[in-house]
Design a protein around this motif. Structure first.
Motif, mmCIF file in Angstrom:
data_model
loop_
_atom_site.group_PDB
_atom_site.id
_atom_site.type_symbol
_atom_site.label_atom_id
_atom_site.label_comp_id
_atom_site.label_asym_id
_atom_site.label_seq_id
_atom_site.Cartn_x
_atom_site.Cartn_y
_atom_site.Cartn_z
ATOM 1 N N THR A 1 -33.743 -19.763 -41.765
ATOM 2 C CA THR A 1 -33.727 -19.043 -43.541
ATOM 3 C C THR A 1 -31.519 -18.679 -43.571
ATOM 4 O O THR A 1 -31.373 -17.782 -42.367
ATOM 5 N N PHE A 2 -30.774 -19.017 -44.229
ATOM 6 C CA PHE A 2 -30.118 -18.653 -44.867
ATOM 7 C C PHE A 2 -29.744 -18.422 -46.497
ATOM 8 O O PHE A 2 -30.065 -19.483 -47.306
ATOM 9 N N GLN A 3 -29.533 -17.157 -46.744
ATOM 10 C CA GLN A 3 -29.955 -16.787 -48.764
ATOM 11 C C GLN A 3 -27.925 -16.203 -48.943
ATOM 12 O O GLN A 3 -27.545 -15.023 -47.589
ATOM 13 N N VAL A 4 -27.612 -17.641 -50.004
ATOM 14 C CA VAL A 4 -25.959 -16.650 -49.684
ATOM 15 C C VAL A 4 -25.739 -15.109 -50.929
ATOM 16 O O VAL A 4 -26.637 -15.577 -51.530
ATOM 17 N N THR B 1 -19.843 -24.556 -43.780
ATOM 18 C CA THR B 1 -18.653 -24.194 -43.433
ATOM 19 C C THR B 1 -18.481 -23.071 -44.537
ATOM 20 O O THR B 1 -18.980 -24.017 -46.203
ATOM 21 N N ALA B 2 -17.298 -22.194 -44.821
ATOM 22 C CA ALA B 2 -17.565 -21.376 -45.899
ATOM 23 C C ALA B 2 -16.257 -21.912 -46.670
ATOM 24 O O ALA B 2 -15.471 -21.640 -46.241
ATOM 25 N N LEU B 3 -16.555 -22.326 -48.238
ATOM 26 C CA LEU B 3 -15.526 -22.737 -49.375
ATOM 27 C C LEU B 3 -14.611 -21.200 -49.988
ATOM 28 O O LEU B 3 -13.863 -20.916 -50.382
ATOM 29 N N ALA B 4 -15.697 -20.714 -50.104
ATOM 30 C CA ALA B 4 -14.616 -19.187 -50.048
ATOM 31 C C ALA B 4 -14.984 -17.936 -49.274
ATOM 32 O O ALA B 4 -16.692 -18.443 -48.680
ATOM 33 N N ASP B 5 -14.565 -16.634 -49.431
ATOM 34 C CA ASP B 5 -15.613 -15.438 -48.359
ATOM 35 C C ASP B 5 -17.465 -15.504 -48.645
ATOM 36 O O ASP B 5 -17.163 -15.376 -49.700
ATOM 37 N N SER B 6 -17.772 -15.107 -47.724
ATOM 38 C CA SER B 6 -19.118 -15.055 -47.699
ATOM 39 C C SER B 6 -19.746 -13.905 -47.399
ATOM 40 O O SER B 6 -19.226 -14.118 -46.496
ATOM 41 N N GLU B 7 -21.555 -14.048 -47.681
ATOM 42 C CA GLU B 7 -21.942 -12.983 -47.772
ATOM 43 C C GLU B 7 -23.270 -13.757 -47.182
ATOM 44 O O GLU B 7 -23.523 -14.414 -48.432
ATOM 45 N N ILE B 8 -23.961 -13.449 -46.300
ATOM 46 C CA ILE B 8 -25.192 -14.196 -46.137
ATOM 47 C C ILE B 8 -26.172 -13.682 -45.161
ATOM 48 O O ILE B 8 -26.080 -12.725 -44.210
ATOM 49 N N LEU B 9 -27.559 -13.834 -45.701
ATOM 50 C CA LEU B 9 -28.265 -13.133 -45.356
ATOM 51 C C LEU B 9 -29.223 -14.250 -44.305
ATOM 52 O O LEU B 9 -29.741 -15.327 -45.018
ATOM 53 N N ILE B 10 -29.430 -14.211 -42.750
ATOM 54 C CA ILE B 10 -30.351 -15.102 -42.272
ATOM 55 C C ILE B 10 -31.134 -14.762 -41.685
ATOM 56 O O ILE B 10 -31.064 -12.778 -40.727
#
Length: 130
Positions: A80-83, A116-125
């Motif tokens: 799972t990943f949460q943006v 693909t990151a469409l903007a700088d992104s932070e995710i919790l995987i």
């Protein structure tokens, strides 16, 4: 229970941290700041740190620069990943999804997907053995 920890490395000299114990506190904003301050972030289009790892679950905090891509990614565990911030384009099984702040996607083991990151992104995987 044996407490497991990670030790510092040349890339992460302040990297000592507990990865598995009866409880593990995770300061997400602190880790995001740390990831942005590391050489890997300057050199690459992504950076990540494992903040919890047991026999069945691994939790990773990652940052991606706009344009960073993981093509045909597939792992042997569920995922799972949460943006936390940013926007991602996710392709799997002929479908395309756009995920933004507060949204999450889950995948069964061995399901190929591209992100693909469409903007700088932070995710919790989170990966886990089913």
């Amino acid at each position: 229970m044996e407490i497991k920890s990670n030790h510092s490395t040349g890339n992460r000299p302040d990297g000592d941290r507990i990865l598995d114990a009866p409880y593990v506190f995770t300061d997400i904003p602190m880790y995001l700041e740390q990831l942005r301050s590391e050489k890997s972030w300057v050199k690459n289009d992504r950076n990540a740190i494992t903040v919890y790892k047991s026999d069945k679950i691994t939790i990773v905090i990652a940052i991606l620069k706009s344009g960073a891509t993981l093509n045909d990614h597939s792992i042997d565990e569920c995922l799972t990943f949460q943006v936390l911030s940013g926007e991602l384009k996710v392709a799997t099984e002929g479908r395309v999804f756009y995920t933004t702040n507060g949204q999450m996607m889950s995948f069964h083991a061995r399901l190929p997907h591209s992100i693909t990151a469409l903007a700088d992104s932070e995710i919790l995987i989170t990966t886990y053995k089913a």
